[in-house]
Write a protein that holds these residues in place. Structure first.
Motif, PDB file in Angstrom:
ATOM      1  N   GLU A 446       0.845  -1.191   0.000  1.00  0.00           N
ATOM      2  CA  GLU A 446       0.000   0.000   0.000  1.00  0.00           C
ATOM      3  C   GLU A 446       0.876   1.235   0.000  1.00  0.00           C
ATOM      4  OE1 GLU A 446      -3.622   1.913   2.755  1.00  0.00           O
ATOM      5  OE2 GLU A 446      -2.384   0.266   3.518  1.00  0.00           O
ATOM      6  N   ILE A 447       0.413   2.291  -0.650  1.00  0.00           N
ATOM      7  CA  ILE A 447       1.122   3.574  -0.662  1.00  0.00           C
ATOM      8  C   ILE A 447       0.142   4.684  -0.310  1.00  0.00           C
ATOM      9  CG2 ILE A 447       2.424   5.249  -2.029  1.00  0.00           C
ATOM     10  CD1 ILE A 447       3.472   2.965  -3.726  1.00  0.00           C
ATOM     11  N   ASN A 448       0.534   5.521   0.629  1.00  0.00           N
ATOM     12  CA  ASN A 448      -0.260   6.693   1.005  1.00  0.00           C
ATOM     13  C   ASN A 448       0.624   7.927   0.965  1.00  0.00           C
ATOM     14  OD1 ASN A 448      -2.969   5.568   1.896  1.00  0.00           O
ATOM     15  ND2 ASN A 448      -1.570   4.333   3.146  1.00  0.00           N
ATOM     16  N   VAL A 449       0.004   9.071   0.810  1.00  0.00           N
ATOM     17  CA  VAL A 449       0.741  10.332   0.849  1.00  0.00           C
ATOM     18  C   VAL A 449       0.319  11.069   2.113  1.00  0.00           C
ATOM     19  CG1 VAL A 449      -0.977  11.408  -0.691  1.00  0.00           C
ATOM     20  CG2 VAL A 449       1.274  12.477  -0.368  1.00  0.00           C
ATOM     21  N   LEU A 450       1.264  11.355   2.986  1.00  0.00           N
ATOM     22  CA  LEU A 450       0.955  11.943   4.289  1.00  0.00           C
ATOM     23  C   LEU A 450       0.405  13.356   4.132  1.00  0.00           C
ATOM     24  CD1 LEU A 450       3.994  10.799   6.498  1.00  0.00           C
ATOM     25  CD2 LEU A 450       1.862   9.595   5.989  1.00  0.00           C
ATOM     26  N   GLY A 451      -0.685  13.613   4.866  1.00  0.00           N
ATOM     27  CA  GLY A 451      -1.256  14.946   4.879  1.00  0.00           C
ATOM     28  C   GLY A 451      -2.248  15.239   3.778  1.00  0.00           C
ATOM     29  N   PHE A 452      -2.518  14.251   2.908  1.00  0.00           N
ATOM     30  CA  PHE A 452      -3.453  14.444   1.806  1.00  0.00           C
ATOM     31  C   PHE A 452      -4.450  13.284   1.786  1.00  0.00           C
ATOM     32  CE2 PHE A 452       0.362  16.748   0.688  1.00  0.00           C
ATOM     33  CZ  PHE A 452      -0.116  17.938   0.154  1.00  0.00           C
ATOM     34  N   ASP A 453      -5.698  13.592   1.432  1.00  0.00           N
ATOM     35  CA  ASP A 453      -6.738  12.574   1.396  1.00  0.00           C
ATOM     36  C   ASP A 453      -6.644  11.695   0.161  1.00  0.00           C
ATOM     37  OD1 ASP A 453      -7.840  13.442   3.783  1.00  0.00           O
ATOM     38  OD2 ASP A 453      -9.156  14.895   2.796  1.00  0.00           O
ATOM     39  N   GLU A 454      -5.978  12.172  -0.853  1.00  0.00           N
ATOM     40  CA  GLU A 454      -5.935  11.441  -2.115  1.00  0.00           C
ATOM     41  C   GLU A 454      -5.190  10.115  -1.990  1.00  0.00           C
ATOM     42  OE1 GLU A 454      -4.181  12.022  -6.671  1.00  0.00           O
ATOM     43  OE2 GLU A 454      -4.300  13.730  -5.306  1.00  0.00           O
ATOM     44  N   LYS A 455      -5.751   9.103  -2.611  1.00  0.00           N
ATOM     45  CA  LYS A 455      -5.096   7.798  -2.680  1.00  0.00           C
ATOM     46  C   LYS A 455      -4.324   7.722  -3.997  1.00  0.00           C
ATOM     47  CE  LYS A 455      -4.732   3.670  -0.690  1.00  0.00           C
ATOM     48  NZ  LYS A 455      -4.244   3.502   0.701  1.00  0.00           N
ATOM     49  N   PRO A 456      -2.997   7.695  -3.945  1.00  0.00           N
ATOM     50  CA  PRO A 456      -2.238   7.743  -5.193  1.00  0.00           C
ATOM     51  C   PRO A 456      -2.317   6.434  -5.972  1.00  0.00           C
ATOM     52  CG  PRO A 456      -0.764   7.461  -3.331  1.00  0.00           C
ATOM     53  CD  PRO A 456      -2.127   7.674  -2.755  1.00  0.00           C
ATOM     54  N   ALA A 457      -2.276   6.552  -7.290  1.00  0.00           N
ATOM     55  CA  ALA A 457      -2.151   5.374  -8.149  1.00  0.00           C
ATOM     56  C   ALA A 457      -0.667   5.047  -8.302  1.00  0.00           C
ATOM     57  CB  ALA A 457      -2.770   5.668  -9.512  1.00  0.00           C
ATOM     58  N   TRP A 458      -0.341   3.738  -8.425  1.00  0.00           N
ATOM     59  CA  TRP A 458       1.071   3.385  -8.543  1.00  0.00           C
ATOM     60  C   TRP A 458       1.258   2.066  -9.275  1.00  0.00           C
ATOM     61  CZ3 TRP A 458       2.668  -1.170  -6.125  1.00  0.00           C
ATOM     62  CH2 TRP A 458       1.811  -1.679  -5.144  1.00  0.00           C
ATOM     63  N   GLU A 459       2.435   1.917  -9.851  1.00  0.00           N
ATOM     64  CA  GLU A 459       2.838   0.664 -10.481  1.00  0.00           C
ATOM     65  C   GLU A 459       4.350   0.560 -10.488  1.00  0.00           C
ATOM     66  OE1 GLU A 459       2.273   0.223 -14.678  1.00  0.00           O
ATOM     67  OE2 GLU A 459       2.462   2.383 -15.056  1.00  0.00           O
ATOM     68  N   ARG A 460       4.837  -0.683 -10.455  1.00  0.00           N
ATOM     69  CA  ARG A 460       6.284  -0.912 -10.538  1.00  0.00           C
ATOM     70  C   ARG A 460       6.624  -1.352 -11.953  1.00  0.00           C
ATOM     71  NH1 ARG A 460       8.238  -4.676  -5.709  1.00  0.00           N
ATOM     72  NH2 ARG A 460      10.301  -3.897  -6.316  1.00  0.00           N
ATOM     73  N   THR A 461       7.613  -0.680 -12.523  1.00  0.00           N
ATOM     74  CA  THR A 461       8.093  -1.035 -13.848  1.00  0.00           C
ATOM     75  C   THR A 461       9.566  -1.421 -13.747  1.00  0.00           C
ATOM     76  OG1 THR A 461       8.900   1.166 -14.488  1.00  0.00           O
ATOM     77  CG2 THR A 461       6.534   0.734 -14.749  1.00  0.00           C
TER      78      THR A 461
END
Length: 485
Positions: A446-461
């Motif tokens: 899981e990945i979160n950004v501290l201080g923001f409500d947005e849930k970031p999209a992510w992928e490993r390449t």
């Protein structure tokens, strides 16, 4: 307690304690766990030099150097040195607005975990109640035990109390006053404010005239008095203690301090510069600079909110809070701690500029502190193109970081990646976390950004971990918390 009695007490404590005054024994030192977890402290330069508040805290030395800016300023504002010398600022140092509880509340809001006031600077004025010389804040000037008041207030706010001594350089600090008709005149005897004012070393000779036994014993007793009266958890030394004459006394002090701490049941440390202490016997400190790479040992940077001075002056050249936050993140990622100095005014009030910087740092730490406090270093400190200039006195130039400059810390099952500059398009590429990375081959849950409500999209390449945000914008560093398995 007389000098001879105090020296015997020091010797007896070393004789009966675990730590002896030799490097082999002192190598048993271990950096306190609380210190390694704290990461951020406040340094305080405040004293008689805050009264003239001109150029820097080196005013007492420079005002006696003929043709210097301080010398000319002193003549213009205060008159001839023989009629008004540095000692005559003492009655003007009243600290009438000093409120230790207000300071403590501010420093707590700033997110500081330990606080280190300068107990005695090069000028030789003790900011505490002392039995060694009457030139102290309890008997002159404010007529208050300023260090004692700070200790009580800071500890009430659960901040660790520490002290700093810059006494060593007093051996030569006021010596230029003997070169013309000033108020610094022989005979000078032990206990005098201006004693001993011996010839100053030049840049090619650290010794000048090496301190004699009387001075060195006086230095040792002053340091031990601070230990016994205030039980500081870190004892910081400025430069010049690395010279050969101090070495036997440094070892005695360290053994005494570490043994006394064992009696208290506390973990303590000494800060030093320039290899004054044998590696592994204390915590190294880099003045106004930092390391370029991760270190396997704990270390500290001391710097100030102002680039030009450690003490208050009306013309201080301030850093921005974001500059300081980026340095804090960089330092912590390399197994270090940041000691940040503020300079109160002579009346004991903290300048608005200092306050604003501290509060802005505190606001950032309130959101992102989990990536700083109690964290430790990762396999690499970070990535990105910006190179950190290593060494002392390198913080005069602002660093120009990019959106590719990322710093790592870790705590438990969470890896923190801090973007020192957040990209405007919201696209972050972390190369160290790419697929089949030599640094990380685990599973990201899981990945979160501290201080923001947005849930970031992510992928490993194969090139990087790509994180995409739409609404995250910040002029300050942004932290991603990455849950790993």
């Amino acid at each position: 307690m007389g000098a001879d009695t105090y020296l015997k007490t020091i010797e007896d404590t070393i004789k009966n304690g675990r730590f002896k005054d030799n490097w082999d024994s002192l190598s048993g030192f271990e950096a306190p766990s609380w210190y390694e977890k704290a990461k951020f402290g406040i340094f305080i330069h405040w004293g008689v030099y805050s009264v003239p508040a001109f150029k820097s805290e080196w005013y007492p030395r420079n005002m006696y150097i003929q043709d210097s800016e301080e010398y000319k300023h002193h003549l213009a504002v205060y008159g001839e040195h023989k009629d008004f010398g540095y000692k005559d600022f003492i009655p003007m140092f009243k600290a009438e607005k000093f409120n230790a509880d207000e300071w403590a509340a501010l420093f707590r809001q700033a997110g500081a975990k330990y606080i280190m006031p300068v107990a005695e600077h090069h000028d030789g004025f003790q900011m505490y109640k002392s039995g060694i010389s009457p030139f102290n804040a309890y008997e002159m000037g404010p007529k208050r035990d300023l260090i004692g008041e700070m200790k009580e207030a800071f500890e009430k706010q659960d901040m660790t109390f520490c002290v700093s001594s810059h006494r060593a350089e007093h051996w030569f600090f006021l010596s230029h006053g003997k070169e013309f008709d000033s108020d610094i005149k022989e005979p000078l005897v032990r206990g005098d404010f201006y004693w001993p004012s011996m010839p100053e070393p030049d840049h090619h000779d650290l010794y000048g005239s090496p301190p004699n036994q009387t001075y060195l014993e006086d230095w040792l007793i002053r340091c031990c008095e601070l230990v016994d009266q205030y039980q500081p958890k870190v004892f910081y030394f400025d430069w010049w203690i690395q010279t050969e004459a101090f070495k036997p006394y440094l070892k005695k002090f360290a053994a005494y301090y570490y043994n006394r701490a064992m009696e208290w049941g506390e973990e303590v440390a000494i800060n030093y510069k320039h290899d004054a202490f044998h590696f592994g016997t204390a915590v190294p400190d880099i003045e106004r600079g930092q390391f370029a790479e991760l270190k396997p040992y704990f270390w500290q940077t001391d710097t100030a909110v102002a680039k030009n001075s450690w003490c208050y002056t009306p013309n201080n050249d301030y850093k921005t809070s974001n500059e300081i936050i980026r340095d804090l993140v960089d330092i912590v990622s390399k197994n270090g701690s940041l000691l940040l100095n503020v300079g109160p005014k002579a009346d004991g009030s903290i300048p608005d500029e200092d306050k604003q910087i501290l509060l802005e740092i505190g606001q950032w730490l309130k959101v992102n502190g989990e990536a700083v406090y109690d964290s430790t270093f990762w396999r690499i400190f970070g990535e990105g193109p910006t190179e950190i200039e290593e060494g002392q006195f390198t913080d005069g130039k602002s660093k120009v970081f990019t959106s590719e400059d990322i710093r790592f810390t870790v705590k438990g099952g969470t890896l923190y990646a801090t973007l020192l500059v957040y990209p405007e398009n919201g696209v972050v590429a972390i190369k160290a976390l790419k697929e089949k990375s030599i640094h990380f081959q685990g599973i990201i849950e899981e990945i979160n950004v501290l201080g923001f409500d947005e849930k970031p999209a992510w992928e490993r390449t194969e090139e990087a971990l790509i994180i995409q945000t739409r609404h995250v914008q910040s002029s300050a560093p942004v932290v991603f918390s990455i849950k790993i398995n």
